[in-house]
Design an enzyme around this catalytic site. Structure first.
Site, PDB file in Angstrom:
ATOM      1  N   SER A   1      15.032  13.645 -19.129  1.00  0.00           N
ATOM      2  CA  SER A   1      14.181  14.092 -18.022  1.00  0.00           C
ATOM      3  C   SER A   1      13.605  15.474 -18.296  1.00  0.00           C
ATOM      4  O   SER A   1      12.902  15.663 -19.277  1.00  0.00           O
ATOM      5  CB  SER A   1      14.965  14.061 -16.709  1.00  0.00           C
ATOM      6  OG  SER A   1      15.433  12.766 -16.437  1.00  0.00           O
TER       7      SER A   1
ATOM      8  N   ASP B   1       6.958  14.876 -15.600  1.00  0.00           N
ATOM      9  CA  ASP B   1       8.022  15.274 -16.509  1.00  0.00           C
ATOM     10  C   ASP B   1       8.055  14.282 -17.670  1.00  0.00           C
ATOM     11  O   ASP B   1       7.275  13.320 -17.695  1.00  0.00           O
ATOM     12  CB  ASP B   1       9.351  15.368 -15.761  1.00  0.00           C
ATOM     13  CG  ASP B   1       9.805  14.048 -15.172  1.00  0.00           C
ATOM     14  OD1 ASP B   1       8.952  13.161 -14.966  1.00  0.00           O
ATOM     15  OD2 ASP B   1      11.011  13.883 -14.894  1.00  0.00           O
TER      16      ASP B   1
ATOM     17  N   ASP C   1       9.754  11.720 -18.593  1.00  0.00           N
ATOM     18  CA  ASP C   1       9.921  10.281 -18.359  1.00  0.00           C
ATOM     19  C   ASP C   1       9.089   9.778 -17.193  1.00  0.00           C
ATOM     20  O   ASP C   1       9.216   8.625 -16.777  1.00  0.00           O
ATOM     21  CB  ASP C   1      11.387   9.905 -18.189  1.00  0.00           C
ATOM     22  CG  ASP C   1      12.033  10.509 -16.948  1.00  0.00           C
ATOM     23  OD1 ASP C   1      11.659  11.640 -16.577  1.00  0.00           O
ATOM     24  OD2 ASP C   1      12.912   9.865 -16.353  1.00  0.00           O
TER      25      ASP C   1
ATOM     26  N   ASP D   1       8.810  10.134 -13.932  1.00  0.00           N
ATOM     27  CA  ASP D   1       9.225   9.691 -12.606  1.00  0.00           C
ATOM     28  C   ASP D   1       8.926  10.747 -11.548  1.00  0.00           C
ATOM     29  O   ASP D   1       8.961  10.456 -10.348  1.00  0.00           O
ATOM     30  CB  ASP D   1      10.703   9.277 -12.577  1.00  0.00           C
ATOM     31  CG  ASP D   1      11.667  10.401 -12.920  1.00  0.00           C
ATOM     32  OD1 ASP D   1      11.219  11.472 -13.382  1.00  0.00           O
ATOM     33  OD2 ASP D   1      12.890  10.200 -12.745  1.00  0.00           O
TER      34      ASP D   1
END
Length: 472
Positions: A111, A257, A259, A261
């Site tokens: 993340s 970010d 990833d 999400d």
């Protein structure tokens, strides 16, 4: 949460610095435990599938491919068939677990942590992060080294696929999203993909939503994994984006970010829209069409409560952590959820933070109101939030915060997650991090100086208690 060097194992995943905490043996141990957990949950009866299916995806950080190869091989050795979706956003993997009717999923992404970090984020058969009970079962098995490899006739199979088209198709099929109407606005958008999977997914989504290819301007969209700036989408990290939006005459900027999400916004005047307000804008849009509860965590801004009051809708709070929000959403039959870090959860799609779904809702909101993002931004309630932290020495956080609660005679106290103290127009929330050995100290007030003063006051009290109580 358990730690070993830089390795941190918690309900938020197993993460560490590659080669210094997160090494191949660790990946094998935890992937093996998860694979065995999936295999045993699938059962061995006559009606059971010969092998449970696990979806594996990753962000673009440089260690991802090597780590994924280790994880895939280990899962197959535990009797799991693997669908490898390659470079994919966390919400894309979550959607793929549901579409494939898989037993679980593994996302290799740390993340917002720097690129030298990586992590295993584990999903159950609903495409949701493991519940605390499920996570504990996997961690206990890993720590006991009790994974159970299968014999060669039962080794898992392997195939690859691109899961992004299904994810985008599902967003476009949502009854609140109208690509033709968005296309009619001729929007111009700047995307900061931080050299990871968002740089792949967001431009493809925008084109499908009707934003002309020439009007999608990309910053750092090559998925090299060499992050162009610190990975967390905060104002200080996104100065290039805030400058590019007005320079290009764009309608908004999008930042994610690694990833993808979490979603952060920049308005048409080049102003950063606090991450806390992403979920507020999404809720304002959804409540304009339907009624129902919203769920967020204890550390999210009270701006969501103000907007909910305008729509006469309820807001419920949970402990911090996506799975805690998701569980509360299930309990309350919420129509939307999120977290103040830019996370928007659309349960019609899946129960997970989704920057792509959030983007579609924001663009639809702009198309329906005909207003620039700056006007929508100005119309929102505004508070100042300080996100501070305190190193957690050798003292149990529960003991420290319990003592703080016992000695606090002001405000309204909540101990659902650490200790939160609500005052008339401000609050402070102190809780141990799920991902780092620190105590998070968040405070919100009408002005930044007041929020910082509130955080500093309670940090000083915590330091005094640490000195008084000593190591646990």
């Amino acid at each position: 949460m358990s730690t070993n060097g830089t390795l941190i194992a918690s309900i938020s995943g197993i993460r560490g610095i590659v080669g210094d905490g997160l090494d191949p043996s660790v990946l094998v141990r935890y992937a093996g435990a998860f694979g065995t957990w999936c295999y045993e949950r699938a059962g061995t009866g006559a009606d059971a599938a010969p092998n449970p299916l696990v979806v594996v995806g990753r962000d673009a950080r440089p260690s991802g491919e090597a780590c994924a190869q280790i994880v895939v091989g280990t899962l197959r050795g535990m009797g799991c068939d693997v669908v490898d979706v390659g470079l994919a956003a966390t919400p894309t993997v979550e959607m793929a677990v549901r579409e494939e009717h898989a037993a679980g999923g593994v996302i290799l992404s740390a993340s917002h942590n720097p690129e030298e970090w990586n992590a295993l984020k584990l999903l159950n058969d609903h495409g949701e992060f493991l519940t605390p009970e499920q996570g504990r079962a996997v961690i206990d098995r890993a720590e006991a080294a009790s994974a159970r490899p299968v014999q060669h006739p039962h080794l898992g199979g392997y195939r690859t696929r691109d899961a992004l088209p299904h994810h985008i198709d599902a967003i476009l099929a949502h009854d609140l999203v109208e690509p033709e109407r968005i296309a009619g606005e001729n929007l111009s958008v700047v995307v900061d993909g931080i050299n990871s999977v968002g740089g792949i997914a967001l431009p493809r989504l925008l084109h499908r939503l009707g934003v002309a290819e020439a009007r999608v301007h990309c910053l750092h969209c090559e998925p090299t994994g060499r992050f162009a700036h610190p990975a967390e989408p905060r104002p200080a990290h996104l100065t290039e984006l805030t400058e590019a939006v007005p320079e290009l005459g764009a309608d908004l900027g999008l930042a994610v970010d690694p990833d993808a999400d979490r979603l952060a916004l920049v308005d048409d005047q080049g102003r950063f829209v606090l991450e806390e307000l992403t979920q507020v804008l999404a809720a304002d849009f959804v409540w304009g069409h339907r009624s129902g509860p919203f769920v967020t965590n204890l550390s999210s801004s009270r701006a969501i409560d103000d907007v909910a009051a305008e729509h006469d809708q309820p807001v419920y709070r949970s402990a911090v952590g996506e799975i805690n929000v998701v569980q509360r959403m299930h309990e309350t039959d919420a129509i939307l959820g999120g977290e103040g870090n830019g996370g928007v959860i659309v349960p019609d799609l899946h129960h997970g933070r989704d920057a792509l779904a959030g983007t579609a809702f924001i663009l639809q909101h702009l198309a329906e109101t005909g207003a620039p993002l700056s006007a929508l931004h100005d119309a929102l309630p505004h508070y100042a939030m300080v996100k501070d932290q305190l190193p957690l020495p050798e003292i149990e956080a529960d003991r420290l915060l319990g003592e703080m609660a016992d000695r606090t005679e002001e405000g309204e106290l909540s101990t659902i997650d650490g200790l939160k103290i609500d005052f008339e127009d401000r609050w402070v929330h102190m809780r141990p991090s799920n991902t780092e050995p620190i105590l998070r100290v968040y405070a919100e007030a009408p002005t930044e100086s007041e929020a910082q003063a509130l955080a500093d006051r309670f940090k000083d009290r915590l330091r005094g208690l640490i000195d008084t109580l000593g190591p646990s």
